[in-house]
Design an enzyme around this catalytic site. Structure first.
Site, PDB file in Angstrom:
ATOM      1  N   ASP A   7     -58.010   5.674  31.677  1.00 51.06           N
ATOM      2  CA  ASP A   7     -59.343   5.988  32.182  1.00 51.06           C
ATOM      3  C   ASP A   7     -60.309   4.843  31.909  1.00 51.06           C
ATOM      4  O   ASP A   7     -60.027   3.917  31.142  1.00 51.06           O
ATOM      5  CB  ASP A   7     -59.854   7.323  31.621  1.00 51.06           C
ATOM      6  N   PHE A   8     -61.462   4.894  32.534  1.00 50.14           N
ATOM      7  CA  PHE A   8     -62.443   3.804  32.541  1.00 50.14           C
ATOM      8  C   PHE A   8     -62.827   3.360  31.128  1.00 50.14           C
ATOM      9  O   PHE A   8     -63.006   2.169  30.862  1.00 50.14           O
ATOM     10  CB  PHE A   8     -63.688   4.272  33.308  1.00 50.14           C
TER      11      PHE A   8
END
Length: 234
Positions: free
Chosen positions: A103-104
């Site tokens: 994820d980011f």
């Protein structure tokens, strides 16, 4: 192993994925001498003879890269909002893409390749054990950790058992090593949220036989022959 025909054409650099779909619908693509018009049809780029407008396409040589994705970067090839993407870290002109995601706000090891069969296998749940270092807010007790180790259900999602090992702690947080084979979206963050502890940092350090080692954020390297052999034999 079969891949979608439009994907093979795109990876050969002949057309974009959407353009390849139009070529298929127009009857301009053949596989082993037969016209293919159905989108979603599959072929094996290593063994099938695929032609576009009568010209045989050559399978693109496979490349395999390990990348240390920094935080604040998308696990993607491109982004319409012009945010930084992990593909930009790989110094190749070939169309490599991520075999799985982070994820980011997470960092760590990712594998990028144009080998669709291996990418699919890496992303398949249970294929390889993945190892993470995780910083947790607060100090979860043994009973809570045992819930994660045994597997738990949160809402409509069931999380498979995982391995958790203590690394170090401060007055306000604690570091664990987490090993799992399941690969749900934001899984580790949601597992710890389910026992009321927030993940502050998350770093993936291994995917099966491939380890992050001393790679710095933003660095990329080709997989070693020994790593690739073990990945393919798993």
């Amino acid at each position: 192993m079969g891949e979608r025909l439009q994907k093979i054409i795109a990876h050969a650099g002949i057309a974009s994925r959407r353009q390849a779909e139009r070529l298929i619908e127009q009857g301009r693509v053949t596989v082993n001498g037969k016209v293919v018009r159905r989108l979603g049809s599959q072929a094996d780029p290593d063994s099938d003879h695929i032609k576009v407008n009568g010209k045989l396409i050559q399978a693109e040589p496979h490349e395999y890269w390990a990348v240390h994705k920094p935080t604040g970067m998308l696990s993607a090839v491109k982004d319409d909002q012009k945010r930084p993407v992990v593909r930009r870290l790989v110094p190749t002109s070939r169309r490599v893409y991520p075999a799985g995601r982070l994820d980011f706000n997470s960092e760590g090891l990712m594998i990028l390749t144009n080998d669709g069969a291996l990418a699919k296998h890496i992303m398949q749940a249970g294929s390889y054990e993945k190892v993470y270092r995780v910083k947790i807010q607060g100090h979860p007790d043994r009973d809570k950790l045992d819930l994660l180790r045994k597997g738990l259900r949160a809402g409509r999602v069931t999380y498979a058992p995982c391995k958790i090992k203590f690394l170090k702690k401060t007055d306000s947080n604690i570091w664990f090593e987490v090993k799992l084979r399941q690969g749900r979206n934001r899984q580790i963050r949601r597992m710890f949220e389910a026992i009321n502890h927030h993940v502050l940092r998350l770093k993936r350090i291994a995917i099966g036989p491939v380890r992050l080692g001393s790679m710095r954020p933003g660095e990329a390297r080709k997989l070693l022959p020994s790593e690739l052999k073990k990945l393919k034999s798993a």
